[in-house]
Design a protein around this motif. Structure first.
Motif, mmCIF file in Angstrom:
data_model
loop_
_atom_site.group_PDB
_atom_site.id
_atom_site.type_symbol
_atom_site.label_atom_id
_atom_site.label_comp_id
_atom_site.label_asym_id
_atom_site.label_seq_id
_atom_site.Cartn_x
_atom_site.Cartn_y
_atom_site.Cartn_z
ATOM 1 N N ILE A 63 6.894 -8.381 16.039
ATOM 2 C CA ILE A 63 6.818 -7.271 14.868
ATOM 3 C C ILE A 63 8.234 -6.776 14.411
ATOM 4 O O ILE A 63 9.001 -6.240 15.301
ATOM 5 C CB ILE A 63 5.800 -6.489 15.163
ATOM 6 N N ARG A 64 8.586 -6.972 13.303
ATOM 7 C CA ARG A 64 9.874 -6.707 12.505
ATOM 8 C C ARG A 64 9.435 -5.501 11.500
ATOM 9 O O ARG A 64 8.712 -5.565 10.813
ATOM 10 C CB ARG A 64 10.733 -7.513 12.221
ATOM 11 N N HIS A 65 10.482 -4.565 11.471
ATOM 12 C CA HIS A 65 10.445 -3.735 10.464
ATOM 13 C C HIS A 65 11.647 -3.967 9.416
ATOM 14 O O HIS A 65 12.967 -3.890 9.650
ATOM 15 C CB HIS A 65 10.561 -2.243 10.924
ATOM 16 N N CYS A 121 8.453 -2.391 5.576
ATOM 17 C CA CYS A 121 7.660 -3.481 5.504
ATOM 18 C C CYS A 121 7.646 -3.689 6.932
ATOM 19 O O CYS A 121 8.556 -3.992 7.625
ATOM 20 C CB CYS A 121 8.059 -4.585 4.662
ATOM 21 N N MET A 122 6.408 -4.150 7.698
ATOM 22 C CA MET A 122 6.228 -4.621 8.783
ATOM 23 C C MET A 122 5.883 -6.123 8.907
ATOM 24 O O MET A 122 4.913 -6.540 7.990
ATOM 25 C CB MET A 122 5.350 -3.924 9.578
ATOM 26 N N TYR A 123 6.277 -6.902 9.452
ATOM 27 C CA TYR A 123 6.080 -8.429 9.409
ATOM 28 C C TYR A 123 6.323 -8.999 10.844
ATOM 29 O O TYR A 123 6.985 -8.387 11.459
ATOM 30 C CB TYR A 123 6.920 -9.154 8.430
ATOM 31 N N ARG A 124 5.739 -10.212 10.838
ATOM 32 C CA ARG A 124 6.084 -11.085 12.040
ATOM 33 C C ARG A 124 7.130 -12.121 12.143
ATOM 34 O O ARG A 124 7.168 -12.790 10.916
ATOM 35 C CB ARG A 124 4.764 -11.732 12.864
ATOM 36 N N ALA A 135 2.266 -9.803 6.324
ATOM 37 C CA ALA A 135 3.021 -8.617 6.503
ATOM 38 C C ALA A 135 2.418 -7.344 5.710
ATOM 39 O O ALA A 135 1.373 -7.711 4.889
ATOM 40 C CB ALA A 135 4.387 -9.023 5.658
ATOM 41 N N VAL A 136 2.799 -6.150 5.709
ATOM 42 C CA VAL A 136 2.176 -5.126 5.197
ATOM 43 C C VAL A 136 3.572 -4.158 4.813
ATOM 44 O O VAL A 136 4.265 -3.775 5.529
ATOM 45 C CB VAL A 136 1.624 -4.099 6.127
ATOM 46 N N THR A 153 0.947 -1.107 0.179
ATOM 47 C CA THR A 153 -0.017 -0.090 -0.130
ATOM 48 C C THR A 153 0.845 1.348 -0.009
ATOM 49 O O THR A 153 2.056 1.380 0.386
ATOM 50 C CB THR A 153 -0.904 -0.056 1.301
ATOM 51 N N GLY A 154 0.252 2.477 -0.753
ATOM 52 C CA GLY A 154 1.002 3.670 -0.495
ATOM 53 C C GLY A 154 0.688 4.278 0.898
ATOM 54 O O GLY A 154 1.037 5.287 1.125
ATOM 55 N N GLY A 155 -0.352 3.672 1.777
ATOM 56 C CA GLY A 155 -0.678 3.882 3.025
ATOM 57 C C GLY A 155 0.379 4.218 3.895
ATOM 58 O O GLY A 155 1.640 3.680 3.895
ATOM 59 N N SER A 156 0.182 5.018 5.281
ATOM 60 C CA SER A 156 1.230 5.068 6.242
ATOM 61 C C SER A 156 1.957 3.897 6.974
ATOM 62 O O SER A 156 1.187 2.727 6.920
ATOM 63 C CB SER A 156 0.810 6.140 7.154
ATOM 64 N N ALA A 157 2.921 3.880 7.300
ATOM 65 C CA ALA A 157 3.514 2.854 8.232
ATOM 66 C C ALA A 157 2.570 2.621 9.420
ATOM 67 O O ALA A 157 2.568 1.618 9.906
ATOM 68 C CB ALA A 157 5.107 3.194 8.879
#
Length: 263
Positions: free
Chosen positions: A89-91, A81-84, A72-73, A54-58
């Protein structure tokens, strides 16, 4: 753009990852309706791994990851990207981003756009963005004209920023990435899958011109019904298109994938 009746089991068989835009793809007029969330759960429960791109915010990305059944997002057009990982939760930040001095470059760009395009405004969720700069054109009134959108894009590019126009925002950033390159980097560096494998085991769902880089990348791609509004402005279209718009269209896509999934 083809109807789902032409979708085959052979096309769906290798798919493990469903990559999808969020605004106006899963949501409808800015809201998550029951059918959009239900579609996510059905995909998850059937074994598909859903990743939002997405172009949406972190800040929104963090919320989606915590609340929705997604793996993930990738947010801010591929910047972060945020993922588990083992419940944590990692960045992941795209390697082309130079963090030092980024804030000042962003401020300079914002100041110039707002001074030269007085009717432009920042997205109301700009405070939740780390690397992306979002100028609102279709989320909240007053809306920005087509001419205004083009002027914002031109100024951003003159200042060396990458840009993309979604159904609601003009997104701008400093770095060599976009939705496609951000996704490829995440798959390579975190999931250990090269680009060729990523394209073979993934499909993409979207609704707007900023999804073109993804439509052109993945052999199997889907558009929700509102993609038709933008098709005359686009050179890369999805392979298949839903009848319905927004979340109802995404529900159609999920149904088509599930109906053709080989067990």
């Amino acid at each position: 753009m083809r109807p789902f009746s032409l979708l085959s089991r052979q096309e769906v068989a290798p798919i493990s990852y469903v990559l999808t835009d969020v605004d106006d793809t899963i949501t409808t007029n800015g809201k998550l309706h029951p059918e959009g969330l239900d579609a996510l759960w059905k995909l998850h429960d059937s074994g598909f791994k859903v990743i939002c791109v997405t172009g949406g915010s972190a800040g929104w990305g963090d919320t989606y990851l915590r609340q929705w059944p997604v793996e993930a997002v990738l947010s801010e057009s591929g910047a972060v990207c945020m993922y588990r990982e083992h419940g944590v939760i990692r960045h992941y930040v795209h390697p082309s981003i130079q963090k030092e001095g980024y804030g000042q470059r962003a401020k300079d760009l914002i100041d110039k756009v707002l001074s030269l395009v007085p009717e432009a405004k920042l997205s109301s969720d700009q405070f939740a963005r780390i690397y992306d700069i979002a100028f609102d054109h279709g989320s909240e009134p007053p809306y920005l004209s087509r001419e205004g959108i083009d002027r914002v894009v031109a100024i951003c590019r003159e200042m060396g920023a990458g840009t993309a126009v979604s159904s609601i925002h003009v997104n701008a950033w400093f770095g060599q990435f976009d939705k496609r390159r951000g996704t490829e980097a995440f798959f390579r560096d975190v999931l250990s899958l090269d680009s060729e494998t990523m394209q073979r085991v993934s499909c993409y769902c979207g609704d707007a011109p900023n999804d073109q880089v993804m439509f052109s990348c993945f052999p199997l791609s889907f558009g929700v019904g509102n993609i038709r509004r933008h098709s005359s402005q686009m050179h890369d279209l999805p392979r298949y298109v839903a009848q319905n718009e927004g979340g109802a269209g995404f529900c159609e896509i999920a149904g088509a994938l599930l109906a053709n999934k080989m067990h």
